[in-house]
Scaffold this motif. Structure first.
Motif, PDB file in Angstrom:
ATOM      1  N   LEU A  61       0.731  -1.125  -0.028  1.00 20.77           N
ATOM      2  CA  LEU A  61       0.111   0.118  -0.055  1.00 20.77           C
ATOM      3  C   LEU A  61       1.173   1.257  -0.064  1.00 20.77           C
ATOM      4  N   LEU A  62       0.911   1.787  -1.471  1.00 22.71           N
ATOM      5  CA  LEU A  62       1.998   2.958  -1.167  1.00 22.71           C
ATOM      6  C   LEU A  62       1.244   3.859  -2.139  1.00 22.71           C
ATOM      7  N   VAL A  63       1.314   5.436  -2.042  1.00 17.40           N
ATOM      8  CA  VAL A  63       0.499   6.242  -2.560  1.00 17.40           C
ATOM      9  C   VAL A  63       1.666   6.963  -3.398  1.00 17.40           C
ATOM     10  N   LYS A  64       1.272   7.108  -4.737  1.00 15.52           N
ATOM     11  CA  LYS A  64       2.098   8.110  -5.596  1.00 15.52           C
ATOM     12  C   LYS A  64       1.857   9.617  -5.654  1.00 15.52           C
ATOM     13  N   PHE A  65       2.992  10.241  -5.357  1.00 11.96           N
ATOM     14  CA  PHE A  65       3.031  11.675  -5.289  1.00 11.96           C
ATOM     15  C   PHE A  65       4.117  12.287  -6.386  1.00 11.96           C
ATOM     16  N   GLY A  66       3.571  12.487  -7.531  1.00 12.66           N
ATOM     17  CA  GLY A  66       4.890  12.890  -8.541  1.00 12.66           C
ATOM     18  C   GLY A  66       5.612  11.532  -8.587  1.00 12.66           C
ATOM     19  N   GLU A  67       6.752  11.657  -8.505  1.00 11.58           N
ATOM     20  CA  GLU A  67       7.937  10.528  -8.562  1.00 11.58           C
ATOM     21  C   GLU A  67       7.925   9.653  -7.275  1.00 11.58           C
ATOM     22  N   ASP A  68       7.436  10.257  -6.392  1.00 13.47           N
ATOM     23  CA  ASP A  68       7.644   9.384  -5.093  1.00 13.47           C
ATOM     24  C   ASP A  68       6.500   8.512  -4.759  1.00 13.47           C
ATOM     25  N   GLU A  69       6.824   7.292  -4.175  1.00 10.59           N
ATOM     26  CA  GLU A  69       5.936   6.534  -3.778  1.00 10.59           C
ATOM     27  C   GLU A  69       6.066   6.601  -2.115  1.00 10.59           C
ATOM     28  N   LEU A  70       5.038   6.744  -1.509  1.00 13.25           N
ATOM     29  CA  LEU A  70       4.947   7.069  -0.123  1.00 13.25           C
ATOM     30  C   LEU A  70       4.024   6.255   0.685  1.00 13.25           C
ATOM     31  N   SER A  71       4.538   5.835   1.824  1.00 17.78           N
ATOM     32  CA  SER A  71       3.570   4.913   2.677  1.00 17.78           C
ATOM     33  C   SER A  71       2.528   5.993   3.161  1.00 17.78           C
ATOM     34  N   MET A  72       1.545   5.329   3.676  1.00 15.16           N
ATOM     35  CA  MET A  72       0.410   6.282   4.662  1.00 15.16           C
ATOM     36  C   MET A  72       1.182   6.706   5.811  1.00 15.16           C
ATOM     37  N   LEU A  73       2.150   5.814   6.468  1.00 15.80           N
ATOM     38  CA  LEU A  73       2.738   6.512   7.703  1.00 15.80           C
ATOM     39  C   LEU A  73       3.571   7.778   7.213  1.00 15.80           C
ATOM     40  N   GLU A  74       4.137   7.579   6.071  1.00 16.85           N
ATOM     41  CA  GLU A  74       5.007   8.739   5.720  1.00 16.85           C
ATOM     42  C   GLU A  74       4.314   9.860   5.354  1.00 16.85           C
ATOM     43  N   LEU A  75       2.963   9.917   5.057  1.00 16.40           N
ATOM     44  CA  LEU A  75       2.166  10.888   4.771  1.00 16.40           C
ATOM     45  C   LEU A  75       1.284  11.064   6.217  1.00 16.40           C
ATOM     46  N   GLY A  76       1.560  10.558   7.029  1.00 15.04           N
ATOM     47  CA  GLY A  76       1.142  11.344   8.473  1.00 15.04           C
ATOM     48  C   GLY A  76      -0.073  10.539   9.234  1.00 15.04           C
ATOM     49  N   PHE A  77      -0.452   9.715   8.400  1.00 17.28           N
ATOM     50  CA  PHE A  77      -1.508   8.476   9.041  1.00 17.28           C
ATOM     51  C   PHE A  77      -0.992   7.695  10.259  1.00 17.28           C
ATOM     52  N   THR A  78      -1.961   7.516  10.875  1.00 16.96           N
ATOM     53  CA  THR A  78      -1.563   6.434  12.204  1.00 16.96           C
ATOM     54  C   THR A  78      -2.614   5.457  12.274  1.00 16.96           C
ATOM     55  N   PRO A  79      -2.115   4.325  12.678  1.00 10.51           N
ATOM     56  CA  PRO A  79      -3.198   3.183  12.776  1.00 10.51           C
ATOM     57  C   PRO A  79      -4.021   3.526  13.767  1.00 10.51           C
ATOM     58  N   SER A  80      -5.332   2.991  13.919  1.00 12.69           N
ATOM     59  CA  SER A  80      -6.162   3.393  15.037  1.00 12.69           C
ATOM     60  C   SER A  80      -5.968   2.106  16.153  1.00 12.69           C
ATOM     61  N   PHE A  81      -5.881   2.417  17.252  1.00 14.07           N
ATOM     62  CA  PHE A  81      -5.917   1.354  18.536  1.00 14.07           C
ATOM     63  C   PHE A  81      -7.200   1.546  19.247  1.00 14.07           C
ATOM     64  N   TYR A  82      -7.702   0.685  19.764  1.00 10.91           N
ATOM     65  CA  TYR A  82      -8.823   0.428  20.649  1.00 10.91           C
ATOM     66  C   TYR A  82      -8.882  -0.058  21.825  1.00 10.91           C
ATOM     67  N   HIS A  83      -9.470   0.133  22.703  1.00  9.52           N
ATOM     68  CA  HIS A  83      -9.246  -0.330  24.251  1.00  9.52           C
ATOM     69  C   HIS A  83     -10.680  -0.774  24.833  1.00  9.52           C
ATOM     70  N   PHE A  84     -10.925  -1.664  25.568  1.00  8.96           N
ATOM     71  CA  PHE A  84     -12.114  -1.978  26.230  1.00  8.96           C
ATOM     72  C   PHE A  84     -12.072  -1.054  27.427  1.00  8.96           C
ATOM     73  N   VAL A  85     -13.148  -0.067  27.715  1.00  7.72           N
ATOM     74  CA  VAL A  85     -12.961   0.869  28.716  1.00  7.72           C
ATOM     75  C   VAL A  85     -13.928   0.470  29.773  1.00  7.72           C
ATOM     76  N   ASP A  86     -15.275  -0.051  29.401  1.00  6.69           N
ATOM     77  CA  ASP A  86     -16.310  -0.366  30.481  1.00  6.69           C
ATOM     78  C   ASP A  86     -16.802  -1.573  30.021  1.00  6.69           C
ATOM     79  N   THR A  87     -17.348  -2.164  30.792  1.00  4.80           N
ATOM     80  CA  THR A  87     -18.002  -3.727  30.831  1.00  4.80           C
ATOM     81  C   THR A  87     -18.800  -3.649  31.958  1.00  4.80           C
ATOM     82  N   ILE A  88     -20.150  -3.898  31.449  1.00  4.18           N
ATOM     83  CA  ILE A  88     -21.133  -4.013  32.696  1.00  4.18           C
ATOM     84  C   ILE A  88     -21.949  -5.520  32.307  1.00  4.18           C
TER      85      ILE A  88
END
Length: 171
Positions: A61-88
């Motif tokens: 998964l690379l994104v082409k900008f002009g001559e460059d192929e950049l990863s999403m991380l290089e473009l400033g995206f970050t993966p989402s993390f999740y956590h269980f906070v409440d359970t009833i």
């Protein structure tokens, strides 16, 4: 005695333990998925099923900008993390109290009359099931409930440091 016994029959500790283990396993799966997404966003290869369904091939998964192929991380995206906070856990039970009085008047040989009275009180407890709900017109909707809340959390700080180092090494 009956109320206490019926309450003891509800495996609440087992239910809490099972829920805790399920949440732990689900949290591990959430974290593993987020890490895999981070790898994909970094431009590492991932397997995609072939069109014919016989195998897989690797894609990046690379994104082409002009001559460059950049990863999403290089473009400033970050993966989402999740956590269980409440359970009833909510368990509803029904407790029924009943009193019964029975009496009789008997005549024994001659004129001797005797009066016998019997008084009995009891309590019973049962979980709210479909048969109980139908028999006593009890609405069983929501009689047992397990609810959990998942919230997004920032990526671990060491992961962010490694992402920055990866980007710096590529530029």
């Amino acid at each position: 005695m009956a109320i206490g016994q019926e309450l003891l029959n509800v495996p609440f500790g087992e239910m809490v333990s099972s829920l805790g283990q399920a949440i732990s396993q689900a949290q591990l799966q959430l974290d593993t998925t987020s890490m895999r997404i981070a790898q994909i966003m970094a431009g590492e290869g991932y397997d995609v099923p072939d069109a014919d369904g016989d195998g897989t091939h690797e894609e990046h998964l690379l994104v082409k900008f002009g001559e460059d192929e950049l990863s999403m991380l290089e473009l400033g995206f970050t993966p989402s993390f999740y956590h269980f906070v409440d359970t009833i856990i909510e368990v509803k039970i029904s407790i029924t109290m009943s009193t019964e009085i029975s009496s009789s008047l008997s005549t024994f040989s001659g004129s001797f009359n005797s009066y016998f009275a019997l008084f009995a009180a009891g309590a019973s407890c049962s979980s709210v099931s479909a048969s109980y709900a139908n028999k006593y017109n009890y609405s069983a909707e929501g009689s047992s409930l397990i609810r959990t809340k998942i919230a997004p959390v920032p990526p671990p700080s060491i992961l962010e440091q490694r992402i920055k180092a990866l980007i710096a090494a590529r530029t």
